[in-house]
Motif scaffolding. Structure first.
Motif, PDB file in Angstrom:
ATOM      1  N   ARG A  18      37.494  27.259  48.767  1.00 33.03           N
ATOM      2  CA  ARG A  18      38.118  28.244  47.893  1.00 33.03           C
ATOM      3  C   ARG A  18      39.622  28.210  48.112  1.00 33.03           C
ATOM      4  NH1 ARG A  18      37.680  34.837  47.633  1.00 33.03           N
ATOM      5  NH2 ARG A  18      38.902  34.634  49.557  1.00 33.03           N
ATOM      6  N   LEU A  19      40.328  27.903  47.053  1.00 30.43           N
ATOM      7  CA  LEU A  19      41.783  27.916  47.091  1.00 30.43           C
ATOM      8  C   LEU A  19      42.281  29.309  46.718  1.00 30.43           C
ATOM      9  CD1 LEU A  19      42.603  24.526  45.333  1.00 30.43           C
ATOM     10  CD2 LEU A  19      42.071  24.976  47.732  1.00 30.43           C
ATOM     11  N   SER A  20      43.354  29.717  47.371  1.00 31.83           N
ATOM     12  CA  SER A  20      43.988  30.998  47.074  1.00 31.83           C
ATOM     13  C   SER A  20      45.434  30.765  46.686  1.00 31.83           C
ATOM     14  CB  SER A  20      43.937  31.918  48.291  1.00 31.83           C
ATOM     15  OG  SER A  20      42.609  32.160  48.715  1.00 31.83           O
ATOM     16  N   CYS A  21      45.955  31.679  45.888  1.00 31.33           N
ATOM     17  CA  CYS A  21      47.355  31.598  45.488  1.00 31.33           C
ATOM     18  C   CYS A  21      47.877  33.023  45.370  1.00 31.33           C
ATOM     19  CB  CYS A  21      47.490  30.850  44.178  1.00 31.33           C
ATOM     20  SG  CYS A  21      49.192  30.650  43.609  1.00 31.33           S
ATOM     21  N   ALA A  22      48.666  33.429  46.352  1.00 26.34           N
ATOM     22  CA  ALA A  22      49.189  34.786  46.390  1.00 26.34           C
ATOM     23  C   ALA A  22      50.529  34.858  45.662  1.00 26.34           C
ATOM     24  CB  ALA A  22      49.354  35.234  47.835  1.00 26.34           C
ATOM     25  N   ASP A  29      48.834  40.491  36.560  1.00 29.71           N
ATOM     26  CA  ASP A  29      48.231  41.123  35.388  1.00 29.71           C
ATOM     27  C   ASP A  29      48.983  40.720  34.129  1.00 29.71           C
ATOM     28  OD1 ASP A  29      47.443  44.304  37.002  1.00 29.71           O
ATOM     29  OD2 ASP A  29      46.477  42.344  37.060  1.00 29.71           O
ATOM     30  N   ASP A  30      48.225  40.361  33.108  1.00 29.32           N
ATOM     31  CA  ASP A  30      48.766  39.980  31.810  1.00 29.32           C
ATOM     32  C   ASP A  30      49.522  38.655  31.824  1.00 29.32           C
ATOM     33  OD1 ASP A  30      49.577  43.429  31.226  1.00 29.32           O
ATOM     34  OD2 ASP A  30      47.763  42.337  30.682  1.00 29.32           O
ATOM     35  N   VAL A  71      40.900  36.181  39.444  1.00 28.26           N
ATOM     36  CA  VAL A  71      42.084  36.915  39.889  1.00 28.26           C
ATOM     37  C   VAL A  71      41.640  38.219  40.534  1.00 28.26           C
ATOM     38  CG1 VAL A  71      44.197  38.093  39.194  1.00 28.26           C
ATOM     39  CG2 VAL A  71      43.586  35.951  38.121  1.00 28.26           C
ATOM     40  N   ASP A  72      42.241  38.535  41.670  1.00 30.08           N
ATOM     41  CA  ASP A  72      42.040  39.839  42.306  1.00 30.08           C
ATOM     42  C   ASP A  72      43.332  40.616  42.110  1.00 30.08           C
ATOM     43  OD1 ASP A  72      41.898  42.035  44.063  1.00 30.08           O
ATOM     44  OD2 ASP A  72      40.607  40.948  45.434  1.00 30.08           O
ATOM     45  N   SER A  73      43.327  41.553  41.174  1.00 28.73           N
ATOM     46  CA  SER A  73      44.544  42.284  40.856  1.00 28.73           C
ATOM     47  C   SER A  73      45.032  43.123  42.034  1.00 28.73           C
ATOM     48  CB  SER A  73      44.300  43.186  39.647  1.00 28.73           C
ATOM     49  OG  SER A  73      44.006  42.418  38.501  1.00 28.73           O
ATOM     50  N   ALA A  74      44.110  43.671  42.794  1.00 27.57           N
ATOM     51  CA  ALA A  74      44.496  44.506  43.931  1.00 27.57           C
ATOM     52  C   ALA A  74      45.263  43.706  44.977  1.00 27.57           C
ATOM     53  CB  ALA A  74      43.258  45.134  44.548  1.00 27.57           C
ATOM     54  N   MET A  78      45.273  34.842  42.966  1.00 29.21           N
ATOM     55  CA  MET A  78      44.369  34.072  42.134  1.00 29.21           C
ATOM     56  C   MET A  78      43.588  33.105  43.004  1.00 29.21           C
ATOM     57  SD  MET A  78      47.390  31.871  40.302  1.00 29.21           S
ATOM     58  CE  MET A  78      46.440  30.647  39.457  1.00 29.21           C
ATOM     59  N   TYR A  79      42.400  32.730  42.537  1.00 35.49           N
ATOM     60  CA  TYR A  79      41.527  31.887  43.330  1.00 35.49           C
ATOM     61  C   TYR A  79      40.953  30.754  42.487  1.00 35.49           C
ATOM     62  CZ  TYR A  79      41.524  35.992  46.387  1.00 35.49           C
ATOM     63  OH  TYR A  79      41.902  37.039  47.178  1.00 35.49           O
ATOM     64  N   LEU A  80      40.549  29.694  43.184  1.00 37.54           N
ATOM     65  CA  LEU A  80      39.775  28.636  42.563  1.00 37.54           C
ATOM     66  C   LEU A  80      38.629  28.311  43.520  1.00 37.54           C
ATOM     67  CD1 LEU A  80      39.603  26.721  40.097  1.00 37.54           C
ATOM     68  CD2 LEU A  80      40.693  24.991  41.533  1.00 37.54           C
ATOM     69  N   GLN A  81      37.439  28.754  43.158  1.00 34.26           N
ATOM     70  CA  GLN A  81      36.252  28.437  43.941  1.00 34.26           C
ATOM     71  C   GLN A  81      35.738  27.084  43.485  1.00 34.26           C
ATOM     72  OE1 GLN A  81      34.645  30.165  46.528  1.00 34.26           O
ATOM     73  NE2 GLN A  81      33.430  28.284  46.677  1.00 34.26           N
TER      74      GLN A  81
END
Length: 129
Positions: A18-22, A29-30, A71-74, A78-81
Motif C-alpha cells: 500500500r502506497l501512501s501520499c500525504a 478534498d475537491d 483518499v482519507d480526508s481526515a 491518498m493511497y494506492l492499494q
C-alpha cells in the motif's frame, strides 16, 4: 505545498503493498488526484486517478481489478492499494494532485496528458522473487 509519497519496497510476485501520499499545505478534498509510474527505460504511465468533479475512480487496464485508489480526508492522505503484484508492476510510483477546476479531470485525461500541479517525490516498487 507538498506531497510526500511512501510505502514502496521489495515484494514477491502475488504480494501486496500500500502506497501512501500525504498532502501538506493544501487539502485533497475537491482535488483531482492520481498515481503514475515509470519503469526503467519506459515512459511515465497513469495508473489510477480520482476525478475532481464527482470522485469517480479510473484505472489503467493493466491494473484494473488489482489496484485500488482512495483518499482519507481526515488524514489528508491518498493511497494506492496494490494486490496480486506482478514483475511488470516494478517502477517508481508518483502521486499527483491538482485542483483542476474548471476542468473536469477524469478518465483518459486524468490518466494521461493532464498536467497536475503537485507531484510527490516517487517511491520505488520492486516485484521480484
Amino acid at each position: 505545498v507538498q506531497l510526500q509519497a511512501s510505502g514502496g519496497g521489495l515484494v514477491q510476485p502475488g504480494g501486496s503493498l500500500r502506497l501512501s501520499c500525504a498532502a501538506s499545505g493544501f487539502t485533497l478534498d475537491d482535488y483531482a488526484i492520481g498515481w503514475f509510474r515509470q519503469a526503467p527505460g519506459k515512459e511515465r504511465e497513469g495508473v489510477s486517478c480520482i476525478s475532481n468533479s464527482d470522485g469517480a475512480t479510473y484505472y489503467a487496464d493493466s491494473v484494473k481489478g488489482r489496484f485500488t485508489i482512495s483518499v482519507d480526508s481526515a488524514k489528508n492522505t491518498m493511497y494506492l492499494q496494490m494486490n496480486s503484484l506482478k514483475p511488470e508492476d516494478t517502477a517508481v510510483y508518483y502521486c499527483a494532485a491538482d485542483r483542476g477546476a474548471p476542468v473536469v479531470v477524469a478518465g483518459t485525461l486524468g490518466l494521461g496528458t493532464y498536467e497536475y500541479d503537485y507531484w510527490g517525490q516517487g517511491t520505488l516498487v520492486t516485484v521480484s522473487s
